[in-house]
Design an enzyme around this catalytic site. Structure first.
Site, PDB file in Angstrom:
ATOM      1  N   LYS A  88      27.957  40.984   8.762  1.00 14.24           N
ATOM      2  CA  LYS A  88      27.971  41.798   7.547  1.00 14.24           C
ATOM      3  C   LYS A  88      26.575  41.998   6.971  1.00 14.24           C
ATOM      4  CE  LYS A  88      30.792  39.386   5.043  1.00 14.24           C
ATOM      5  NZ  LYS A  88      30.992  38.229   5.948  1.00 14.24           N
ATOM      6  N   ARG A 164      38.048  38.452  -1.316  1.00 13.90           N
ATOM      7  CA  ARG A 164      38.487  37.582  -0.228  1.00 13.90           C
ATOM      8  C   ARG A 164      39.931  37.113  -0.398  1.00 13.90           C
ATOM      9  NH1 ARG A 164      33.229  33.696   0.996  1.00 13.90           N
ATOM     10  NH2 ARG A 164      31.751  35.383   1.424  1.00 13.90           N
ATOM     11  N   ARG A 199      22.440  29.631  13.045  1.00 16.28           N
ATOM     12  CA  ARG A 199      21.788  30.421  12.000  1.00 16.28           C
ATOM     13  C   ARG A 199      20.866  29.545  11.148  1.00 16.28           C
ATOM     14  NH1 ARG A 199      25.895  34.064   8.748  1.00 16.28           N
ATOM     15  NH2 ARG A 199      26.631  32.009   8.012  1.00 16.28           N
ATOM     16  N   ARG A 228      21.861  26.360   6.069  1.00 17.57           N
ATOM     17  CA  ARG A 228      22.671  26.364   4.863  1.00 17.57           C
ATOM     18  C   ARG A 228      23.720  25.259   4.951  1.00 17.57           C
ATOM     19  NH1 ARG A 228      24.103  32.664   3.977  1.00 17.57           N
ATOM     20  NH2 ARG A 228      26.035  31.895   4.896  1.00 17.57           N
ATOM     21  N   ARG A 239      36.166  27.546   6.952  1.00 21.31           N
ATOM     22  CA  ARG A 239      36.012  28.856   6.333  1.00 21.31           C
ATOM     23  C   ARG A 239      36.773  29.931   7.106  1.00 21.31           C
ATOM     24  NH1 ARG A 239      29.741  29.101   6.506  1.00 21.31           N
ATOM     25  NH2 ARG A 239      29.988  31.226   5.719  1.00 21.31           N
TER      26      ARG A 239
END
Length: 293
Positions: A88, A164, A199, A228, A239
């Site tokens: 995204k 969401r 990431r 993160r 998630r």
């Protein structure tokens, strides 16, 4: 599906070029495709300048139809959704670069609250650490306030990763925020996990890297990269589970304006799918506004 940041352009790019009337002395060359006109030099110059000007205008028309904006056009309003690491962020950057929309990421708004140490940030972190959705009373008002900012109202907005849940979608609708288009990125789960765990964030520039697909440019940058707190394999699986539980209900709110995009291919190919849908929407709105005018 909705889009903003466009405008109607007057003039028909396919209109015929009007040639100046030929002088009485018209000469046909031996080849049928060739005509020569015996005009005075001044007339030939004026025709040449006019011809070039028309060609230039056509090119400007093609290149500016997406980016142009007028006060009579309502800006595009787009939502983009997908599981964590579906791409995204990358696609939002490409969309905003071309269409001039304001990028609003609910996740970034939440992380900013967490970094600030606010009470809302502390509460949000407790839920995010468990891979759960942050309660609506925390998130909805943050998103609403950002959508109401002047830049979002004037340029249009691209809402990234929100809503969401069905309750969030209903809340947005009650506030009067209805998208023109809902873009859904679809990526296999095993690829999503691989993307997330590799990431990394550069805390100095805010740029996102991936250890495999997009490594840092040099050792200096590599040494300062951070992961993160919610980008571990354990948390991303939580998630993803939450995402799958809620996405179908959200999609039911926007089923008439959904565009499903294959997010597993190269980013350029993903954007090509999105760009086609957005361009078609802009053309439809332009035609609709022309008829209404």
């Amino acid at each position: 599906m909705a889009f903003s940041g466009y405008s109607s352009i007057t003039g028909n790019p396919n209109s015929a070029i009007l040639f100046p009337p030929p002088s009485p002395s018209l000469t046909l060359s031996p080849k049928l495709s060739s005509l020569s006109f015996n005009h005075p030099p001044s007339l030939s110059f004026r025709f040449d300048q006019s011809h070039r000007s028309r060609i230039h205008h056509r090119r400007l028309h093609r290149n500016s139809v997406v980016m142009a904006s007028t006060s009579t056009s309502r800006p595009l309003r787009i939502m983009i959704s997908g599981a964590p690491a579906s791409g995204k962020g990358t696609q939002c950057e490409l969309i905003t670069d071309k269409y001039g929309l304001v990028h609003i990421a609910a996740g970034d708004l939440l992380r900013a609250e967490i970094s600030s140490g606010s009470e809302n940030g502390k509460r949000a972190k407790e839920y995010m650490d468990k891979g759960q959705l942050v309660p609506d009373e925390i998130v909805v008002m943050m998103v609403k306030d950002r959508l109401m900012q002047p830049d979002s109202q004037e340029k249009g907005w691209l809402l990234d990763g929100y809503p969401r849940s069905l309750s969030q979608a209903i809340a947005l609708k009650d506030f009067g925020f209805q998208p023109d288009l809902f873009i859904l990125l679809e990526v296999p789960e095993e690829l999503l996990v691989e993307r997330v765990v590799g990431r990394r964030l550069d805390p100095v520039t805010g740029k996102i890297y991936h250890l495999t697909y997009s490594p840092p440019e040099n050792d200096e940058i590599a040494s300062r990269l951070t992961q993160r707190f919610d980008d571990t394999e354990e948390k991303v699986k939580l998630r993803l589970q939450t995402h799958h539980q809620n996405v179908e209900a959200v999609l039911s709110m926007y089923e008439d304006i959904i565009v499903k995009v294959d997010g597993s291919v190269l980013k350029e190919d993903v954007f090509a799918q999105i760009d086609k849908a957005l361009s078609n929407l802009v053309e439809q709105k332009t035609a609709s506004e022309s008829v209404a005018a």
